[in-house]
Scaffold this motif. Structure first.
Motif, short mmCIF file in Angstrom:
data_model
loop_
_atom_site.label_atom_id
_atom_site.label_comp_id
_atom_site.label_asym_id
_atom_site.label_seq_id
_atom_site.Cartn_x
_atom_site.Cartn_y
_atom_site.Cartn_z
N TRP A 125 36.08 34.46 40.26
CA TRP A 125 37.10 35.35 39.70
C TRP A 125 37.06 36.74 40.36
N ARG A 126 35.87 37.26 40.55
CA ARG A 126 35.77 38.62 41.08
C ARG A 126 36.23 38.69 42.53
N THR B 272 41.93 43.18 45.25
CA THR B 272 41.73 44.08 46.40
C THR B 272 40.65 45.12 46.14
N GLU B 273 40.15 45.23 44.90
CA GLU B 273 39.14 46.22 44.58
C GLU B 273 37.72 45.71 44.85
N ALA B 274 37.54 44.40 45.02
CA ALA B 274 36.21 43.85 45.27
C ALA B 274 35.74 44.23 46.67
#
Length: 407
Positions: free
Chosen positions: A72-73, A79-81
């Motif tokens: 999921w992450r 786009t923040e991972a």
């Protein structure tokens, strides 16, 4: 084919939920006796199952949770991972990945090793339950179990009685089971009392157990043994001491004598056998059943083992051939089990395939008499599969026992 519409797919969701709910309702009616035992041995076995499962879940649950979390992450739309295509190693992560499973394996191995010895079915009991040690003056009750086709025969040597398809024992009194089979391999199992123990012809296995609660419990065969296997069941009664004495008196009052002839008649294959009581038992009957020599003229297993221990009987063993034939006894008496084929009945196999090593033979009329060529073995190598010193065709290749041991 046309792709399904979103409406069709949305309709299947409630149907699946209803199906799962119905399945859950059905499964809720399952008998979970293994998780609700009534004997100390079965209780300790349940605890072992739960402890082993819990230790394994310490790894399984985090791995599944982390798999879902990582998926999921680091999904494509997030786009923040952190994106680090050159990352390849983390010492801290390696320590966790290897140390945690190693610790679980060590703990699980230690638990299994200890439980294997403490729950050994041959080991006499040292306690009645977790809070009560075994009294020094307590006398165990002995039950000798014989698996027949397709029923259970129980001998009570101290009480001098026997029963068919009904077993009873006093509460909080150790039970010593001696188990054998008069036919094929079977398995003796009372889930509320203890684990299953195999019953094998010509051999004796043992089980030590104790029942801590009064009640009526199911017992059955846990090993497929033929057409009557599914109805090879019995009831186990856990009784207070006074009630057990009354049960013994009832068996003696209503039962008949169990002689050798009565046992031979009882041994014939039957299904759904009713409960029977025997007020007395002929001396040495269980020992004869254990040694496979109830039928007159048969050699007992302990006699055969004595001959083997003395180095064999050489060419004189030919005289013992008929005394050592056990598997065809029902066919000779006309009491063979349903579906029996060659070689037990002398008839050819229905599918046309012959047993390995047999080139021809088997009477077609069901008489069980040998035809020319029956049991003829392939002549490729008469010594193949045998150890040096074994007797082949009446020729002794090693030491032999005195001829009188064949009598």
């Amino acid at each position: 084919m046309f792709p399904r519409s979103k409406r069709d797919l949305s309709r299947r969701g409630p149907v699946r939920c209803l199906a799962l709910a119905a399945l859950a309702v059905v499964l809720s009616g399952c008998n979970v006796v293994l998780m609700q035992p009534s004997g100390d041995i079965a209780t300790r076995q349940r605890d072992l199952i739960l402890a082993s499962t819990g230790l394994m879940l310490l790894i399984i649950v985090p791995v599944i949770a982390l798999t879902a979390l990582v998926a999921w992450r680091y999904r494509a739309s997030n786009t923040e991972a952190t994106y680090d295509p050159d990352w390849h190693h983390s010492t801290q992560l390696e320590v966790v990945i290897w140390a945690a499973p190693l610790a679980i394996v060590i703990a699980l191995g230690a638990l299994t090793w200890i439980s294997t010895h403490t729950l050994d079915p041959y080991r006499p009991l040292d306690r009645l339950d977790a809070k009560r040690p075994l009294p020094a003056d307590v006398k165990p009750i002995t039950v000798e179990v014989v698996a027949l086709d397709w029923k259970w025969l129980f001998f009570y040597p101290d009480q001098g009685i026997a029963t068919v398809n009904e077993l009873a024992a006093p509460v909080d009194v150790p039970i010593t089971f001696k188990i054998t089979s008069a036919s094929v391999m079977n398995s003796f199992f009372i889930p509320a009392l203890a684990g299953q123990i195999y019953a094998m012809p010509g051999m004796e296995t043992k089980l030590h157990a104790v029942i801590n609660k009064a009640g009526i419990f199911d017992g059955f065969s846990a090993n497929y043994s033929g057409s009557g296997f599914s109805r090879m069941n019995f009831k186990f009664h856990g009784l207070k001491r006074e009630a057990f004495d009354e049960w013994v008196a009832k068996v003696k009052g209503e039962g008949k004598p169990l002689s050798r002839d009565a046992y031979i008649a009882l041994e014939k294959p039957t299904e759904a056998e009713p409960v029977r009581y025997f007020a007395s038992v002929e001396d040495g009957l269980y020992k004869a059943a254990l040694n496979m020599c109830v039928l007159p003229g048969k050699m007992c297993m302990h006699e055969m083992m004595h001959i083997d221990a003395m180095g064999g009987a050489g060419k004189d063993s030919q005289a013992n051939r008929d005394r050592l034939r056990y598997d065809n006894r029902h066919a000779e008496q006309g009491d063979e089990a349903v579906g029996a084929t060659f070689p037990a009945s002398g008839r050819e196999s229905r599918d046309g395939h012959k047993p390995q090593g047999v080139t021809s033979g088997g009477s077609r009329d069901g008489s069980g008499k040998d035809e020319p060529g029956q049991d003829k073995l392939e002549k490729t190598n008469p010594h193949q599969g045998h150890s040096p010193g074994m007797n082949h065709g009446g020729h002794n290749h090693g030491g032999s026992a005195p001829a009188q041991l064949n009598n």
